[in-house]
Design a protein around this motif. Sequence first.
Motif, PDB file in Angstrom:
ATOM      1  N   ASP A   3      33.853  33.735  38.405  1.00 19.88           N
ATOM      2  CA  ASP A   3      33.972  33.269  39.786  1.00 19.88           C
ATOM      3  C   ASP A   3      33.259  34.195  40.756  1.00 19.88           C
ATOM      4  O   ASP A   3      33.169  33.872  41.942  1.00 19.88           O
ATOM      5  CB  ASP A   3      35.452  33.182  40.176  1.00 19.88           C
ATOM      6  CG  ASP A   3      36.127  31.993  39.524  1.00 19.88           C
ATOM      7  OD1 ASP A   3      35.417  31.044  39.184  1.00 19.88           O
ATOM      8  OD2 ASP A   3      37.360  32.028  39.372  1.00 19.88           O
ATOM      9  N   TYR A   4      32.768  35.333  40.293  1.00 21.07           N
ATOM     10  CA  TYR A   4      32.169  36.313  41.164  1.00 21.07           C
ATOM     11  C   TYR A   4      30.672  36.464  40.874  1.00 21.07           C
ATOM     12  O   TYR A   4      30.255  36.454  39.715  1.00 21.07           O
ATOM     13  CB  TYR A   4      32.872  37.670  41.007  1.00 21.07           C
ATOM     14  CG  TYR A   4      34.335  37.594  41.356  1.00 21.07           C
ATOM     15  CD1 TYR A   4      34.755  37.674  42.676  1.00 21.07           C
ATOM     16  CD2 TYR A   4      35.289  37.421  40.356  1.00 21.07           C
ATOM     17  CE1 TYR A   4      36.100  37.602  42.995  1.00 21.07           C
ATOM     18  CE2 TYR A   4      36.636  37.342  40.673  1.00 21.07           C
ATOM     19  CZ  TYR A   4      37.036  37.426  41.996  1.00 21.07           C
ATOM     20  OH  TYR A   4      38.358  37.346  42.309  1.00 21.07           O
ATOM     21  N   ARG A   5      29.922  36.615  41.951  1.00 17.44           N
ATOM     22  CA  ARG A   5      28.479  36.748  41.769  1.00 17.44           C
ATOM     23  C   ARG A   5      28.145  38.017  41.001  1.00 17.44           C
ATOM     24  O   ARG A   5      27.345  37.992  40.068  1.00 17.44           O
ATOM     25  CB  ARG A   5      27.787  36.775  43.135  1.00 17.44           C
ATOM     26  CG  ARG A   5      26.289  37.040  43.028  1.00 17.44           C
ATOM     27  CD  ARG A   5      25.580  36.986  44.360  1.00 17.44           C
ATOM     28  NE  ARG A   5      24.196  37.410  44.206  1.00 17.44           N
ATOM     29  CZ  ARG A   5      23.326  37.493  45.203  1.00 17.44           C
ATOM     30  NH1 ARG A   5      23.706  37.176  46.433  1.00 17.44           N
ATOM     31  NH2 ARG A   5      22.091  37.898  44.971  1.00 17.44           N
ATOM     32  N   PHE A   6      28.734  39.145  41.383  1.00 17.45           N
ATOM     33  CA  PHE A   6      28.489  40.413  40.691  1.00 17.45           C
ATOM     34  C   PHE A   6      29.697  40.724  39.817  1.00 17.45           C
ATOM     35  O   PHE A   6      30.814  40.863  40.304  1.00 17.45           O
ATOM     36  CB  PHE A   6      28.259  41.537  41.698  1.00 17.45           C
ATOM     37  CG  PHE A   6      27.161  41.240  42.685  1.00 17.45           C
ATOM     38  CD1 PHE A   6      25.878  40.957  42.256  1.00 17.45           C
ATOM     39  CD2 PHE A   6      27.426  41.205  44.049  1.00 17.45           C
ATOM     40  CE1 PHE A   6      24.868  40.663  43.157  1.00 17.45           C
ATOM     41  CE2 PHE A   6      26.423  40.927  44.958  1.00 17.45           C
ATOM     42  CZ  PHE A   6      25.136  40.646  44.513  1.00 17.45           C
ATOM     43  N   HIS A   7      29.482  40.852  38.535  1.00 16.18           N
ATOM     44  CA  HIS A   7      30.591  41.085  37.619  1.00 16.18           C
ATOM     45  C   HIS A   7      30.104  41.846  36.394  1.00 16.18           C
ATOM     46  O   HIS A   7      28.905  41.955  36.132  1.00 16.18           O
ATOM     47  CB  HIS A   7      31.234  39.755  37.190  1.00 16.18           C
ATOM     48  CG  HIS A   7      30.277  38.815  36.501  1.00 16.18           C
ATOM     49  ND1 HIS A   7      30.011  38.861  35.155  1.00 16.18           N
ATOM     50  CD2 HIS A   7      29.512  37.811  36.999  1.00 16.18           C
ATOM     51  CE1 HIS A   7      29.126  37.930  34.837  1.00 16.18           C
ATOM     52  NE2 HIS A   7      28.805  37.279  35.931  1.00 16.18           N
ATOM     53  N   LEU A   8      31.054  42.385  35.641  1.00 21.24           N
ATOM     54  CA  LEU A   8      30.705  43.102  34.418  1.00 21.24           C
ATOM     55  C   LEU A   8      30.123  42.132  33.402  1.00 21.24           C
ATOM     56  O   LEU A   8      30.619  41.018  33.227  1.00 21.24           O
ATOM     57  CB  LEU A   8      31.946  43.789  33.845  1.00 21.24           C
ATOM     58  CG  LEU A   8      32.483  44.950  34.685  1.00 21.24           C
ATOM     59  CD1 LEU A   8      33.851  45.378  34.184  1.00 21.24           C
ATOM     60  CD2 LEU A   8      31.526  46.129  34.671  1.00 21.24           C
ATOM     61  N   GLU A   9      29.089  42.565  32.732  1.00 26.15           N
ATOM     62  CA  GLU A   9      28.370  41.708  31.789  1.00 26.15           C
ATOM     63  C   GLU A   9      29.256  41.339  30.603  1.00 26.15           C
ATOM     64  O   GLU A   9      29.976  42.175  30.060  1.00 26.15           O
ATOM     65  CB  GLU A   9      27.127  42.447  31.287  1.00 26.15           C
ATOM     66  CG  GLU A   9      26.234  41.615  30.382  1.00 26.15           C
ATOM     67  CD  GLU A   9      24.967  42.367  29.988  1.00 26.15           C
ATOM     68  OE1 GLU A   9      24.026  41.730  29.511  1.00 26.15           O
ATOM     69  OE2 GLU A   9      24.944  43.608  30.176  1.00 26.15           O
ATOM     70  N   LYS A  10      29.210  40.077  30.218  1.00 26.27           N
ATOM     71  CA  LYS A  10      29.941  39.616  29.051  1.00 26.27           C
ATOM     72  C   LYS A  10      29.383  40.298  27.807  1.00 26.27           C
ATOM     73  O   LYS A  10      28.179  40.451  27.644  1.00 26.27           O
ATOM     74  CB  LYS A  10      29.822  38.093  28.916  1.00 26.27           C
ATOM     75  CG  LYS A  10      30.640  37.506  27.784  1.00 26.27           C
ATOM     76  CD  LYS A  10      30.516  35.996  27.754  1.00 26.27           C
ATOM     77  CE  LYS A  10      31.333  35.416  26.606  1.00 26.27           C
ATOM     78  NZ  LYS A  10      31.213  33.944  26.534  1.00 26.27           N
ATOM     79  N   TYR A  11      30.301  40.709  26.911  1.00 25.51           N
ATOM     80  CA  TYR A  11      29.875  41.473  25.745  1.00 25.51           C
ATOM     81  C   TYR A  11      28.980  40.655  24.813  1.00 25.51           C
ATOM     82  O   TYR A  11      29.213  39.477  24.555  1.00 25.51           O
ATOM     83  CB  TYR A  11      31.079  41.951  24.939  1.00 25.51           C
ATOM     84  CG  TYR A  11      30.674  42.638  23.650  1.00 25.51           C
ATOM     85  CD1 TYR A  11      30.718  41.965  22.432  1.00 25.51           C
ATOM     86  CD2 TYR A  11      30.172  43.936  23.659  1.00 25.51           C
ATOM     87  CE1 TYR A  11      30.309  42.583  21.261  1.00 25.51           C
ATOM     88  CE2 TYR A  11      29.765  44.555  22.499  1.00 25.51           C
ATOM     89  CZ  TYR A  11      29.839  43.877  21.295  1.00 25.51           C
ATOM     90  OH  TYR A  11      29.424  44.486  20.149  1.00 25.51           O
ATOM     91  N   ARG A  12      27.935  41.301  24.340  1.00 26.02           N
ATOM     92  CA  ARG A  12      27.096  40.783  23.266  1.00 26.02           C
ATOM     93  C   ARG A  12      26.576  41.992  22.499  1.00 26.02           C
ATOM     94  O   ARG A  12      26.622  43.120  23.016  1.00 26.02           O
ATOM     95  CB  ARG A  12      25.938  39.941  23.817  1.00 26.02           C
ATOM     96  CG  ARG A  12      24.925  40.707  24.630  1.00 26.02           C
ATOM     97  CD  ARG A  12      23.770  39.806  25.073  1.00 26.02           C
ATOM     98  NE  ARG A  12      22.660  40.567  25.579  1.00 26.02           N
ATOM     99  CZ  ARG A  12      22.583  41.095  26.793  1.00 26.02           C
ATOM    100  NH1 ARG A  12      23.580  40.914  27.643  1.00 26.02           N
ATOM    101  NH2 ARG A  12      21.534  41.806  27.168  1.00 26.02           N
ATOM    102  N   PRO A  13      26.159  41.830  21.252  1.00 34.12           N
ATOM    103  CA  PRO A  13      25.689  42.969  20.467  1.00 34.12           C
ATOM    104  C   PRO A  13      24.640  43.799  21.207  1.00 34.12           C
ATOM    105  O   PRO A  13      23.701  43.258  21.786  1.00 34.12           O
ATOM    106  CB  PRO A  13      25.104  42.316  19.206  1.00 34.12           C
ATOM    107  CG  PRO A  13      25.895  41.058  19.062  1.00 34.12           C
ATOM    108  CD  PRO A  13      26.143  40.569  20.471  1.00 34.12           C
TER     109      PRO A  13
END
Length: 354
Positions: A3-13
């Motif tokens: 819901d937020y423009r700036f956010h922590l990146e979703k985990y990926r390898p």
Amino acid sequence: MSDYRFHLEKYRPNSKLTCPQCKKTRCLVHYVDDQGIIKFPNYVGRCDHENSCGYHYTPKDYFHDNPDMKPKDWDDDTPIYNKVGTTKGKEEPKPIEPSFIPMVFVSKSLSAYKTKNPLYQYLCGVIGEDEVKRIFRLYLVGTGNKWGGCTVFWQIDTNGNVRAGKLMGYDSKTGHRIKEPQSQVTWAHSELKIADFHLVQCLFGEHLLHERPTAPVALVESEKTALIMTHFMPDLLWLATGGKNGCFNEKAVQVLRNRDVFLLPDLGAKEQWQQKALILQTLCKRVVVSDCIEKIANGEQREQGLDVADFFLMKPTAHEILADMIRRNPAVGLLVEKLDLEVCNDEEPQDGVP
């Protein structure tokens, strides 16, 4: 999507970076822009090591230090995050209804403990298989196939709904979480590929509240700690938030209404949990933030961010002493088997938390 423009990146390898403060690799979660316009430098992020490091450099910090990079539509410097297409006060986020995982997946996971569950294997050598099996069944801890075998901590609410399942990898010999070359942690709904899943966590062990309506509650960060302390101090009902922050929020703790609650944060998190304890003051009969391990910890232990279970495990348990005796002299094992001997409890259960 967040819901937020700036956010922590979703985990990926290989998505985690080196922390500029503690210099550890693969532990910094980077901030990203959902609109793809701003590319934050590698130092804009949060370190996984909240207690020992605590590094957290937010987009707000970045825009403060680099005003020329601030977006034209950034008209509120107060919040850490800026909601996409809105400004503060113009739109309230709608409450998210939790999604549920079918109970059949929990039932299927309650097996293969000896062969595929590393935490179960470790704890058997510490407190004995019968006791570990009892506690795992009590908390409905499961086994997953991820990483060749892992532990699944199911979050089941007071209505019996399965809110989530956290898969975590452990070293079966040390009982420590596996964090290298990358942290072994993921969610059941991701592995099951459940579409449009809305994760709304609840306390780990919450389903036990109905079974023990008058028992005082001990709240810790780690699910593993809750399991271990259930053995050492069974008079308390041990629940876990799933981390220093985890699901320790106003909505999740409503289930603790009218309870006596002891908070036992990891070393280094006491002040933060003292603030969070304010949420419970109007709900609970009594709220105590325990400082029992803060009083006895040394500098190295504080740096490691140990928890209450770590201190209980510093002294070898009866099962560990017996196992060492058998390693030294296999005849001891034969004697135990022939005479059908049992290991006595490690300690008398305590009535409360100091």
